[in-house]
Design a protein around this motif. Structure first.
Motif, PDB file in Angstrom:
ATOM      1  N   LYS A  33      -8.779  -5.549   7.739  1.00  0.00           N
ATOM      2  CA  LYS A  33      -8.796  -5.150   9.492  1.00  0.00           C
ATOM      3  C   LYS A  33     -10.174  -5.757   9.986  1.00  0.00           C
ATOM      4  O   LYS A  33     -11.147  -5.012   9.899  1.00  0.00           O
ATOM      5  CB  LYS A  33      -8.916  -3.431   9.555  1.00  0.00           C
ATOM      6  N   GLU A  34      -9.850  -6.861  10.426  1.00  0.00           N
ATOM      7  CA  GLU A  34     -11.000  -7.562  10.904  1.00  0.00           C
ATOM      8  C   GLU A  34     -11.937  -6.891  12.276  1.00  0.00           C
ATOM      9  O   GLU A  34     -12.816  -7.118  12.228  1.00  0.00           O
ATOM     10  CB  GLU A  34     -10.640  -8.951  11.477  1.00  0.00           C
ATOM     11  N   SER A  35     -11.302  -5.915  12.777  1.00  0.00           N
ATOM     12  CA  SER A  35     -11.724  -5.418  13.984  1.00  0.00           C
ATOM     13  C   SER A  35     -12.777  -4.335  13.516  1.00  0.00           C
ATOM     14  O   SER A  35     -13.672  -3.874  14.640  1.00  0.00           O
ATOM     15  CB  SER A  35     -10.759  -4.582  14.807  1.00  0.00           C
ATOM     16  N   VAL A  36     -13.072  -4.135  12.474  1.00  0.00           N
ATOM     17  CA  VAL A  36     -13.982  -3.299  11.874  1.00  0.00           C
ATOM     18  C   VAL A  36     -15.104  -3.620  11.104  1.00  0.00           C
ATOM     19  O   VAL A  36     -15.920  -3.012  10.535  1.00  0.00           O
ATOM     20  CB  VAL A  36     -13.312  -1.828  11.189  1.00  0.00           C
ATOM     21  N   GLN A  37     -14.923  -5.133  10.706  1.00  0.00           N
ATOM     22  CA  GLN A  37     -15.714  -5.666   9.868  1.00  0.00           C
ATOM     23  C   GLN A  37     -17.180  -5.679  10.355  1.00  0.00           C
ATOM     24  O   GLN A  37     -18.265  -5.396   9.648  1.00  0.00           O
ATOM     25  CB  GLN A  37     -15.334  -7.040   9.651  1.00  0.00           C
ATOM     26  N   ASP A  38     -17.360  -6.104  11.690  1.00  0.00           N
ATOM     27  CA  ASP A  38     -18.673  -5.813  12.349  1.00  0.00           C
ATOM     28  C   ASP A  38     -19.435  -4.387  12.265  1.00  0.00           C
ATOM     29  O   ASP A  38     -20.621  -4.534  12.097  1.00  0.00           O
ATOM     30  CB  ASP A  38     -18.675  -6.384  13.824  1.00  0.00           C
ATOM     31  N   LYS A 256      -0.001  -6.627   1.984  1.00  0.00           N
ATOM     32  CA  LYS A 256      -1.109  -6.511   2.998  1.00  0.00           C
ATOM     33  C   LYS A 256      -0.568  -7.071   4.462  1.00  0.00           C
ATOM     34  O   LYS A 256      -0.742  -6.482   5.547  1.00  0.00           O
ATOM     35  CB  LYS A 256      -2.419  -6.965   2.838  1.00  0.00           C
ATOM     36  N   ASN A 257      -0.277  -8.516   4.369  1.00  0.00           N
ATOM     37  CA  ASN A 257      -0.036  -9.133   5.691  1.00  0.00           C
ATOM     38  C   ASN A 257       1.317  -8.539   6.163  1.00  0.00           C
ATOM     39  O   ASN A 257       1.447  -8.357   7.472  1.00  0.00           O
ATOM     40  CB  ASN A 257       0.127 -10.498   5.488  1.00  0.00           C
ATOM     41  N   ALA A 258       2.147  -7.871   5.445  1.00  0.00           N
ATOM     42  CA  ALA A 258       3.422  -7.192   5.876  1.00  0.00           C
ATOM     43  C   ALA A 258       3.303  -5.820   6.290  1.00  0.00           C
ATOM     44  O   ALA A 258       4.169  -5.283   6.652  1.00  0.00           O
ATOM     45  CB  ALA A 258       4.600  -7.429   4.812  1.00  0.00           C
ATOM     46  N   GLU A 259       1.799  -5.579   6.328  1.00  0.00           N
ATOM     47  CA  GLU A 259       1.466  -4.151   6.317  1.00  0.00           C
ATOM     48  C   GLU A 259       2.344  -3.157   5.781  1.00  0.00           C
ATOM     49  O   GLU A 259       2.678  -1.925   6.371  1.00  0.00           O
ATOM     50  CB  GLU A 259       1.874  -3.811   8.182  1.00  0.00           C
ATOM     51  N   PHE A 260       2.596  -3.372   4.335  1.00  0.00           N
ATOM     52  CA  PHE A 260       3.263  -2.447   3.651  1.00  0.00           C
ATOM     53  C   PHE A 260       2.087  -1.713   2.724  1.00  0.00           C
ATOM     54  O   PHE A 260       2.483  -0.506   2.140  1.00  0.00           O
ATOM     55  CB  PHE A 260       3.984  -3.068   2.280  1.00  0.00           C
ATOM     56  N   ILE A 261       0.906  -1.645   3.215  1.00  0.00           N
ATOM     57  CA  ILE A 261      -0.260  -0.989   2.367  1.00  0.00           C
ATOM     58  C   ILE A 261      -0.808  -0.235   3.552  1.00  0.00           C
ATOM     59  O   ILE A 261      -1.352  -1.099   4.560  1.00  0.00           O
ATOM     60  CB  ILE A 261      -1.256  -1.748   1.736  1.00  0.00           C
ATOM     61  N   ILE A 262      -0.910   0.992   3.828  1.00  0.00           N
ATOM     62  CA  ILE A 262      -1.312   1.771   4.859  1.00  0.00           C
ATOM     63  C   ILE A 262      -2.907   2.114   4.677  1.00  0.00           C
ATOM     64  O   ILE A 262      -3.280   2.152   3.568  1.00  0.00           O
ATOM     65  CB  ILE A 262      -0.794   3.035   5.095  1.00  0.00           C
ATOM     66  N   GLU A 263      -3.590   2.014   5.636  1.00  0.00           N
ATOM     67  CA  GLU A 263      -5.214   2.054   5.668  1.00  0.00           C
ATOM     68  C   GLU A 263      -5.713   1.205   4.437  1.00  0.00           C
ATOM     69  O   GLU A 263      -6.620   1.822   3.482  1.00  0.00           O
ATOM     70  CB  GLU A 263      -5.502   3.477   5.366  1.00  0.00           C
ATOM     71  N   PRO A 264      -5.517  -0.270   4.653  1.00  0.00           N
ATOM     72  CA  PRO A 264      -5.926  -0.865   3.470  1.00  0.00           C
ATOM     73  C   PRO A 264      -7.537  -1.286   3.493  1.00  0.00           C
ATOM     74  O   PRO A 264      -8.159  -1.638   2.555  1.00  0.00           O
ATOM     75  CB  PRO A 264      -5.252  -2.509   3.643  1.00  0.00           C
ATOM     76  N   GLN A 265      -8.168  -0.798   4.647  1.00  0.00           N
ATOM     77  CA  GLN A 265      -9.737  -1.169   4.916  1.00  0.00           C
ATOM     78  C   GLN A 265     -10.347  -0.081   4.217  1.00  0.00           C
ATOM     79  O   GLN A 265     -11.658  -0.026   3.928  1.00  0.00           O
ATOM     80  CB  GLN A 265     -10.073  -1.292   6.396  1.00  0.00           C
ATOM     81  N   THR A 266      -9.743   1.019   3.767  1.00  0.00           N
ATOM     82  CA  THR A 266     -10.382   2.237   3.529  1.00  0.00           C
ATOM     83  C   THR A 266     -10.015   2.796   1.955  1.00  0.00           C
ATOM     84  O   THR A 266     -10.472   2.196   1.090  1.00  0.00           O
ATOM     85  CB  THR A 266     -10.251   3.545   4.324  1.00  0.00           C
ATOM     86  N   ASP A 267      -9.059   3.620   1.914  1.00  0.00           N
ATOM     87  CA  ASP A 267      -8.768   4.303   0.641  1.00  0.00           C
ATOM     88  C   ASP A 267      -8.000   3.360  -0.438  1.00  0.00           C
ATOM     89  O   ASP A 267      -7.945   3.432  -1.479  1.00  0.00           O
ATOM     90  CB  ASP A 267      -7.406   5.431   0.874  1.00  0.00           C
ATOM     91  N   PHE A 268      -7.105   2.146   0.237  1.00  0.00           N
ATOM     92  CA  PHE A 268      -6.408   1.188  -0.598  1.00  0.00           C
ATOM     93  C   PHE A 268      -7.185  -0.216  -0.434  1.00  0.00           C
ATOM     94  O   PHE A 268      -6.357  -1.320  -0.423  1.00  0.00           O
ATOM     95  CB  PHE A 268      -4.817   1.262  -0.124  1.00  0.00           C
ATOM     96  N   ILE A 269      -8.344  -0.225  -0.574  1.00  0.00           N
ATOM     97  CA  ILE A 269      -9.070  -1.480  -0.585  1.00  0.00           C
ATOM     98  C   ILE A 269      -9.120  -2.217  -1.833  1.00  0.00           C
ATOM     99  O   ILE A 269      -9.052  -3.263  -1.843  1.00  0.00           O
ATOM    100  CB  ILE A 269     -10.589  -1.253   0.105  1.00  0.00           C
ATOM    101  N   PHE A 270      -8.828  -1.439  -2.835  1.00  0.00           N
ATOM    102  CA  PHE A 270      -8.742  -1.934  -4.155  1.00  0.00           C
ATOM    103  C   PHE A 270      -7.419  -2.879  -4.304  1.00  0.00           C
ATOM    104  O   PHE A 270      -7.509  -3.726  -4.944  1.00  0.00           O
ATOM    105  CB  PHE A 270      -9.036  -0.863  -5.254  1.00  0.00           C
TER     106      PHE A 270
END
Length: 371
Positions: A33-38, A256-270
């Motif tokens: 989620k590029e919008s929260v990287q900064d 991830k690109n198909a948005e099959f992983i929800i909240e990939p930047q937090t709980d499912f970053i692994f």
């Protein structure tokens, strides 16, 4: 409050481990989620500065205000329950002066410092009914408040941290064996009850039990929608194979690109790490986490007093247990429960509180007892 320290006693390797892990996390967050990287980069910089400042403050001075930490924790958790911000059905955040943060993350650190003081003060009477009962009441209050948010995963991890502190403080093995004699059959009975629920037609099954059933029976039509997120995570990790598909890849087959992983930047970053960095990347993350935990335990083993040892082992337990739960959930070894991966997942409160904890550990290392 400030002392003269020797530079040779500063554990630079610990700073290196946490920094490398955080940098890997920043790259993964940018891909997820590029919008929260900064924001995560900002949290990293703030965390580093606070860690360096805290590492120069005598931890014995910090231990002079245990009741303030405990009271502040209770006030903030109460604030969450009365006027907190609700996101996704959970009320876990509060906003002060325009800054949104999660008090339960700070509560873990407050609990470690407070009980390091408490168990050190009553160490000689630790195995008495009075001290044990008092400690259970003191930990029970924040645990119930966190559970009510609701946040079962943080409640469980925080409870494990408390148990680790109790064990390190010198809890009698007789008490430990007695607790295990009750706990093991209780877990077996709970699992038996859950399995029986799977055969039931009752639709009023508690949400947390549904998560366990979805984990046990992911193909059951009644629970498959709840198991989908975890199944997608497992497929994403497996699809990365040895080297992964690469950060910010544009492959159409990416979950991830198909948005099959929800909240990939937090709980499912692994899961994102598994898909994009492969086995090598996930192994690197696990090794760095193990090195951080081992370094904290090593510093704790050389601490000048029990309080220092308890803080180091408490921080090690926090990072170790939380990492274990997150990775197990992402790989399907445990029921789905949302909790961030330390230093890797997005979350400013989480990363700053972790860096404060590492700062205290570094100061304990600067005052190691002499052999």
């Amino acid at each position: 409050m400030l002392k003269r320290y020797k530079l040779k006693n500063y554990h630079f390797q610990l700073i290196l481990y946490v920094s490398l892990l955080t940098i890997i996390g920043i790259f993964l967050i940018g891909s997820a989620k590029e919008s929260v990287q900064d924001k995560q980069i900002f949290g990293f910089i703030v965390g580093l500065v606070i860690m360096l400042v805290v590492s120069l403050i005598d931890y014995s001075f910090l231990l002079k205000f245990p009741y303030f930490y405990y009271a502040a924790m209770i006030v903030l958790l109460a604030w969450v329950l009365t006027a907190g911000k609700t996101v996704g059905g959970a009320t876990r955040w509060i906003i002060i002066a325009g800054i949104q943060f999660q008090p339960s993350e700070l509560a873990k650190l407050a609990i470690i410092v407070y009980f390091a003081y408490f168990f050190s003060k009553y160490n000689e009477k630790l195995n008495t009914v009075k001290v044990l009962f008092s400690s259970f009441i003191l930990i029970g209050i924040p645990l119930l408040m966190i559970l009510k948010q609701p946040d079962l995963s943080t409640t469980i991890v925080t409870a494990f941290i408390f148990v680790a502190l109790l064990f390190i403080a010198g809890l009698s093995y007789k008490i430990i064996l007695s607790v295990l004699a009750v706990a093991v059959p209780s877990v077996i009975l709970l699992l038996t009850y859950v399995v029986q629920l799977a055969q039931s037609t009752d639709e009023k099954i508690p949400y947390q039990l549904i998560r366990i059933l979805a984990w046990l029976y992911p193909t059951d039509p009644r629970f498959s929608d709840k198991a989908l997120q975890q199944q997608n995570s497992i497929m994403a990790i497996g699809s990365g194979q040895l080297w992964g598909k690469g950060l910010n890849n544009s492959e159409a087959t990416s979950l991830k690109n198909a948005e099959f992983i929800i909240e990939p930047q937090t709980d499912f970053i692994f899961a994102v790490a598994g898909e994009e960095l492969g086995f090598v990347g996930t192994a690197t993350i696990i090794i760095l986490l193990l090195l951080i935990v081992a370094e904290c335990i090593y510093i704790g083993s050389r601490a000048k007093d029990l309080a220092g040892r308890l803080i180091c082992c408490g921080i090690a337990a926090l990072i170790g247990f939380q990492s274990f739960v997150n990775i197990c959930v992402n790989t399907g070894l445990m029921p789905n429960t949302g909790i961030p991966l330390p230093f890797v997942s997005y979350g400013l409160t989480s990363i700053v509180s972790l860096y404060i904890g590492i700062g205290i550990v570094l100061n304990i290392g600067l005052q190691a007892k002499k052999y």
